[in-house]
Design a protein around this motif. Sequence first.
Motif, short mmCIF file in Angstrom:
data_model
loop_
_atom_site.label_atom_id
_atom_site.label_comp_id
_atom_site.label_asym_id
_atom_site.label_seq_id
_atom_site.Cartn_x
_atom_site.Cartn_y
_atom_site.Cartn_z
N MET A 97 0.84 -1.21 0.00
CA MET A 97 0.00 0.00 0.00
C MET A 97 0.88 1.26 0.00
O MET A 97 1.89 1.33 0.68
CB MET A 97 -0.91 0.03 1.25
N ILE A 98 0.41 2.25 -0.75
CA ILE A 98 1.09 3.54 -0.75
C ILE A 98 0.51 4.38 0.39
O ILE A 98 -0.70 4.62 0.44
CB ILE A 98 0.90 4.26 -2.10
N ARG A 99 1.40 4.78 1.31
CA ARG A 99 0.95 5.51 2.50
C ARG A 99 0.87 7.01 2.19
O ARG A 99 1.87 7.61 1.80
CB ARG A 99 1.92 5.26 3.67
N VAL A 100 -0.32 7.59 2.39
CA VAL A 100 -0.55 8.99 2.03
C VAL A 100 -1.02 9.78 3.25
O VAL A 100 -1.85 9.30 4.02
CB VAL A 100 -1.60 9.09 0.89
N VAL A 101 -0.45 11.00 3.38
CA VAL A 101 -0.97 11.96 4.36
C VAL A 101 -1.60 13.13 3.61
O VAL A 101 -0.98 13.69 2.70
CB VAL A 101 0.16 12.48 5.29
N ILE A 102 -2.84 13.45 3.97
CA ILE A 102 -3.53 14.59 3.35
C ILE A 102 -3.49 15.76 4.32
O ILE A 102 -3.93 15.62 5.47
CB ILE A 102 -5.01 14.27 3.05
N ILE A 103 -2.99 16.91 3.86
CA ILE A 103 -2.92 18.09 4.72
C ILE A 103 -3.94 19.11 4.22
O ILE A 103 -3.78 19.68 3.13
CB ILE A 103 -1.49 18.67 4.69
N GLY A 104 -5.01 19.29 4.98
CA GLY A 104 -6.07 20.21 4.58
C GLY A 104 -7.43 19.55 4.73
O GLY A 104 -7.53 18.32 4.80
N SER A 105 -8.48 20.37 4.78
CA SER A 105 -9.82 19.82 5.00
C SER A 105 -10.87 20.53 4.15
O SER A 105 -12.06 20.48 4.44
CB SER A 105 -10.19 19.91 6.47
N GLY A 106 -10.42 21.21 3.08
CA GLY A 106 -11.36 21.92 2.20
C GLY A 106 -12.01 20.97 1.20
O GLY A 106 -11.93 19.74 1.35
N ASN A 107 -12.65 21.55 0.18
CA ASN A 107 -13.37 20.75 -0.82
C ASN A 107 -12.49 19.71 -1.49
O ASN A 107 -12.85 18.54 -1.58
CB ASN A 107 -13.94 21.65 -1.92
N VAL A 108 -11.32 20.15 -1.99
CA VAL A 108 -10.46 19.23 -2.73
C VAL A 108 -9.96 18.13 -1.82
O VAL A 108 -10.00 16.94 -2.15
CB VAL A 108 -9.28 19.98 -3.39
N ALA A 109 -9.49 18.51 -0.60
CA ALA A 109 -9.01 17.52 0.36
C ALA A 109 -10.09 16.49 0.66
O ALA A 109 -9.83 15.27 0.64
CB ALA A 109 -8.57 18.22 1.65
N GLN A 110 -11.29 16.94 0.91
CA GLN A 110 -12.37 16.02 1.25
C GLN A 110 -12.70 15.07 0.09
O GLN A 110 -12.92 13.87 0.29
CB GLN A 110 -13.63 16.81 1.64
N HIS A 111 -12.75 15.61 -1.13
CA HIS A 111 -13.04 14.75 -2.28
C HIS A 111 -11.91 13.74 -2.52
O HIS A 111 -12.15 12.60 -2.90
CB HIS A 111 -13.30 15.60 -3.54
N LEU A 112 -10.65 14.17 -2.28
CA LEU A 112 -9.52 13.24 -2.42
C LEU A 112 -9.62 12.12 -1.38
O LEU A 112 -9.39 10.95 -1.68
CB LEU A 112 -8.19 13.98 -2.28
N ILE A 113 -9.95 12.48 -0.14
CA ILE A 113 -10.06 11.46 0.91
C ILE A 113 -11.10 10.42 0.51
O ILE A 113 -10.88 9.21 0.61
CB ILE A 113 -10.42 12.12 2.27
N LYS A 114 -12.26 10.90 -0.01
CA LYS A 114 -13.31 9.96 -0.43
C LYS A 114 -12.83 9.06 -1.57
O LYS A 114 -13.09 7.86 -1.59
CB LYS A 114 -14.55 10.74 -0.90
#
Lengths: 253, 253
Positions: A1-18
Amino acid sequence: MIRVVIIGSGNVAQHLIKAFAKSSIIEIVQAFSRNKENLTNLIDSSKIATDLNALIDADLYIISVSDNAIAEVSHQLKVENKLVVHTSGSIDMIDLDNKNPKGVFYPLQTFSKNAAVNFDVIPICLEAENIEDYKLLETVAKSISDKVFNINSNQRKALHVSAVFVNNFVNHLYKIGNDICKENNIPFEILQPLIQETANKITSLSPNEAQTGPAKRNDSQTINSHLQFLTDENQKEIYKILTKSIIDNGKKL
Amino acid sequence: MIRVVIIGSGNVAQHLIKAFAKSSIIEIVQAFSRNKENLTNLIDSSKIATDLNALIDADLYIISVSDNAIAEVSHQLKVENKLVVHTSGSIDMIDLDNKNPKGVFYPLQTFSKNAAVNFDVIPICLEAENIEDYKLLETVAKSISDKVFNINSNQRKALHVSAVFVNNFVNHLYKIGNDICKENNIPFEILQPLIQETANKITSLSPNEAQTGPAKRNDSQTINSHLQFLTDENQKEIYKILTKSIIDNGKKL
């Protein structure tokens, strides 16, 4: 698995997390948000960091914050020699801090918080300083989208300007159409099929071939009658310059 | 059956002939074209008149010729006391000759000769001098479309101006986006999903709610950087006035 950290909680961040949550090769090991509640419905609370100093080890750090905060956030990161990318259409890759290898992971779409998004068809524009990092970004991008493009910072800037024309400005023309309808008690829904057809037409014709209307025909009688009809100064100016541009374009051909 | 004569052989006339052919209550008894070949693949050759003086008796005469020929053609018609309508978005009903009751049958769509058209979803805007004639037009319109609207000549003018904004001008913005992409070796297809999403978004949000971008945020740094990027004078002017209009609109709210 590729381990990813997302920094941010706006629209783009949320859509990427989903989108990443559905990928079989990506593990979101952590997400950063100053306000934990922004992300609690998307990711396990124990994986949400509220302190930039508390980020854990990962293969990829994605900074998805407002444009004017990107450089500063990349500077504040404590990690070193890890691939750090941003998701912005208008910020240069080189604006990221030098202590980490740099890249860009730019999904070209207009994101609204509540509207669902089908990531499969969203183009993702990638850039990286070195080929190994580019390949990693490509693997990540291809796991959520069928449309992945190698776009350097200059091209991304051109793309962002183009997107302002075909998205922001187009939407404002819709608004003007809506305003004119309202003032004349016409339901805006009358224009909806025309709007859809205008967007569909250029999937099979070039915009140049698809052009119709009084400006294209250089029909000065209709143009003048429309200018007399318009009373709003901005609407008049927009009508004039777009008409001039269509006419000038006809002369060039 | 309602007996209809179509006068004209352009895009709108041809699409109407095809749509009426599928209706169970309309009989196209004749079509007029100066050049018979324009219509021979759509209608039996014996029903094509090449002389305006040779038109036969019918319930409804639809003049579908270029805007500047409508009044003249209505004047030349030999029939009297028959309902005569035109199909134009920009010509007043009263411009038709007085010897016949008048009306308008305006399908609001951008028609290309070769592109297939689904008439069911095309709004048809109707106007007539008297209620009996209006009802006839409504029956005819509803037999080919689910979207029929009563729109007077003033409203139709407003609608036509709106249509120029949301169709002709929007298409020109697509062209500018395409031009900027070409100059920077970016495939235009990257922008297609954004274009479709922009058009789709306003089926559930008002254009005002859907507005995003640097002008909406009054982000002068990005706006100036885009203006420096643009070299074409028309593109610069279009960028400036649309940005100003979006900012002014934000102030009004």
